[in-house]
Scaffold this motif. Structure first.
Motif, short mmCIF file in Angstrom:
data_model
loop_
_atom_site.label_atom_id
_atom_site.label_comp_id
_atom_site.label_asym_id
_atom_site.label_seq_id
_atom_site.Cartn_x
_atom_site.Cartn_y
_atom_site.Cartn_z
N ASN A 14 -3.61 6.24 -0.51
CA ASN A 14 -3.31 7.64 -0.25
C ASN A 14 -4.47 8.58 -0.61
OD1 ASN A 14 -1.01 9.07 0.88
ND2 ASN A 14 -1.01 10.24 -1.03
N LEU A 46 -0.17 -4.83 -2.52
CA LEU A 46 -0.22 -3.43 -2.09
C LEU A 46 1.13 -2.97 -1.58
CD1 LEU A 46 -2.39 -1.16 -1.56
CD2 LEU A 46 -2.47 -2.01 0.77
N GLY A 47 1.60 -1.82 -2.10
CA GLY A 47 2.80 -1.20 -1.55
C GLY A 47 2.36 -0.13 -0.56
N LEU A 66 4.05 -6.55 1.33
CA LEU A 66 5.44 -6.97 1.60
C LEU A 66 6.15 -5.93 2.48
CD1 LEU A 66 4.70 -8.83 -0.88
CD2 LEU A 66 7.10 -8.78 -1.46
N GLY A 114 9.05 -1.71 -4.00
CA GLY A 114 8.28 -2.65 -4.84
C GLY A 114 7.38 -1.92 -5.82
N ALA A 121 8.91 3.92 -11.88
CA ALA A 121 8.61 5.30 -11.47
C ALA A 121 9.80 6.22 -11.71
CB ALA A 121 8.24 5.32 -9.98
N ARG A 157 6.69 4.33 -17.41
CA ARG A 157 5.78 3.93 -16.33
C ARG A 157 5.24 2.50 -16.49
NH1 ARG A 157 8.28 7.39 -15.12
NH2 ARG A 157 7.75 9.50 -14.58
N ILE A 161 7.25 -6.63 -15.28
CA ILE A 161 6.82 -7.00 -13.92
C ILE A 161 5.34 -6.63 -13.77
CG2 ILE A 161 7.19 -6.58 -11.44
CD1 ILE A 161 10.09 -5.75 -12.18
N TRP A 166 4.31 -9.99 -11.70
CA TRP A 166 5.36 -10.63 -10.90
C TRP A 166 5.49 -9.86 -9.60
CZ3 TRP A 166 9.18 -10.44 -15.62
CH2 TRP A 166 8.82 -11.45 -16.54
N LEU A 202 -3.45 10.79 -5.35
CA LEU A 202 -2.70 9.62 -5.83
C LEU A 202 -1.65 10.01 -6.87
CD1 LEU A 202 -5.66 7.08 -6.10
CD2 LEU A 202 -3.85 7.09 -4.38
N GLY A 203 -1.15 11.23 -6.79
CA GLY A 203 -0.17 11.66 -7.78
C GLY A 203 -0.84 11.84 -9.15
N TYR A 287 -4.04 -2.58 -15.51
CA TYR A 287 -3.10 -3.58 -15.06
C TYR A 287 -2.49 -4.28 -16.24
CZ TYR A 287 -1.28 -5.26 -10.78
OH TYR A 287 -0.48 -5.46 -9.70
#
Ligand SMILES: Cc1cc2nc3c(=O)[nH]c(=O)nc-3n(C[C@H](O)[C@H](O)[C@H](O)COP(=O)(O)OP(=O)(O)OC[C@H]3O[C@@H](n4cnc5c(N)ncnc54)[C@H](O)[C@@H]3O)c2cc1C
Length: 287
Positions: A14, A46-47, A66, A114, A121, A157, A161, A166, A202-203, A287
């Motif tokens: 974005n 990547l979402g 996905l 995802g 979030a 946040r 996962i 995951w 990116l927020g 990460y």
């Protein structure tokens, strides 16, 4: 699965910054997850790319999407099962149509299910997990499993996962009866008024430090409008960085470092990144 080679990643973040990646792999059914991790070396899941800053050099990385897992299904016991590639906006439309509520406060977060589940979030006092009961995941050690939210180490946040990388396949929601359209529309209005949606962004760049707001600190440190190349600290929401044209990855990194340094010197607070940064070697920061 569908594989696109040597693909320009600019449209997939974005922030509209990104180099040429080795490949982008679209998973078309969950069984393919077993195969894909035997094939790839360095990868990034990547979402919608609304929280992901991508380096603009050559990227020796397999991006995995996905997006094609995008069903919403009504299950027994009033569970709604939502696959990870569904946009929150589409899911909100579903809730409105079916008069189901509880997540109106997070209306307008531009991520995929995802992405939202991965980082827990939330907005205006609600998080996605408020209405999630369990998550269907792919784990490289166990394969496909379903894990209840109590076992997912939820915190601000972040989740297990995210810690363990995951893969979210989908989530089981239990929603309230009744969709509050006024509340939902109010949140969309607030976003339009408070966020610089007219520019790629990116927020939130940084997590809020305990008992404070990153935006407040950045604003008080007179960093609003501070610019390096085409990347700027937003005047409208100082925890957002906005791409004012053709911003470069290195300029975003310089600006992030500058903001962190100023805040550290002025308040002795170490700002922590909320967005995720992908280096050219496939290593991810935060990460
Ligand atoms: C204008 C704007 C407003 C925003 N407002 C908010 C807000 O109010 N609250 C908030 O919390 N966030 C907000 N965000 C940030 C962002 O939208 C959320 O973090 C969202 O959850 C990211 O989803 P995504 O699909 O875009 O993820 P991406 O950016 O694609 O990825 C983010 C992370 O999720 C991981 N991921 C993606 N898909 C999966 C999957 N299937 N399984 C496991 N991990 C996965 C990625 O590997 C990465 O670590 C905002 C962003 C923008 C641009």
């Amino acid at each position: 699965m569908k594989i696109e080679k040597d693909i320009c990643m600019k449209p997939f973040s974005n922030m509209k910054i990104g180099g040429i990646a080795k490949e982008l792999i679209y998973i078309e059914n969950e069984e393919e997850l077993y195969k894909v991790f035997e094939m790839v070396d360095k990868y990034y899941l990547l979402g919608n790319g609304t929280n992901t800053l991508i380096n603009d050099t050559k990227l020796d990385i397999s991006f995995i999407s996905l997006k094609k897992l995008n069903k919403i299904e009504k299950k027994e016991d009033k569970y709604i099962y939502v696959e990870s590639g569904v946009d929150l906006t589409e899911f909100t439309e579903f809730m409105k149509k079916n008069n189901l509520g509880g997540l109106e406060n997070i209306t307008g977060i531009p991520g995929s299910i995802g992405g939202l589940i991965n980082m827990n979030a939330g907005a205006y006092g609600t998080t996605i997990f408020d209405k999630v009961e369990k998550v269907r995941l792919f784990r490289k050690d166990l394969g496909i499993v379903e894990i209840s939210k109590e076992e997912l180490g939820l915190r601000y946040r972040s989740t297990l996962i995210k810690d363990n990388r995951w893969i979210v396949i989908g989530a089981y929601f239990r929603l309230d009866e009744g969709f509050d359209e006024e509340k939902s529309n109010d949140k969309i209005e607030k976003r339009k008024n408070n966020h610089p949606l007219e520019y790629p962004n990116l927020g939130s760049t940084f997590k809020n430090p305990e008992n404070d707001f990153a935006a407040r600190l950045i604003s008080e440190a007179s960093l609003k409008g501070y610019r390096i190349g085409d990347i700027e600290v937003s005047e409208k929401h100082p925890n957002f960085l906005v791409n004012k044209g053709n911003a470069k990855f290195c300029d975003v990194m310089k600006l992030i470092e500058h903001v962190k340094k100023v805040i550290k010197n002025k308040y002795d607070i170490e700002l922590e990144l909320e967005l995720i940064i992908i280096g050219d070697d496939g290593k991810c920061f935060n990460y």
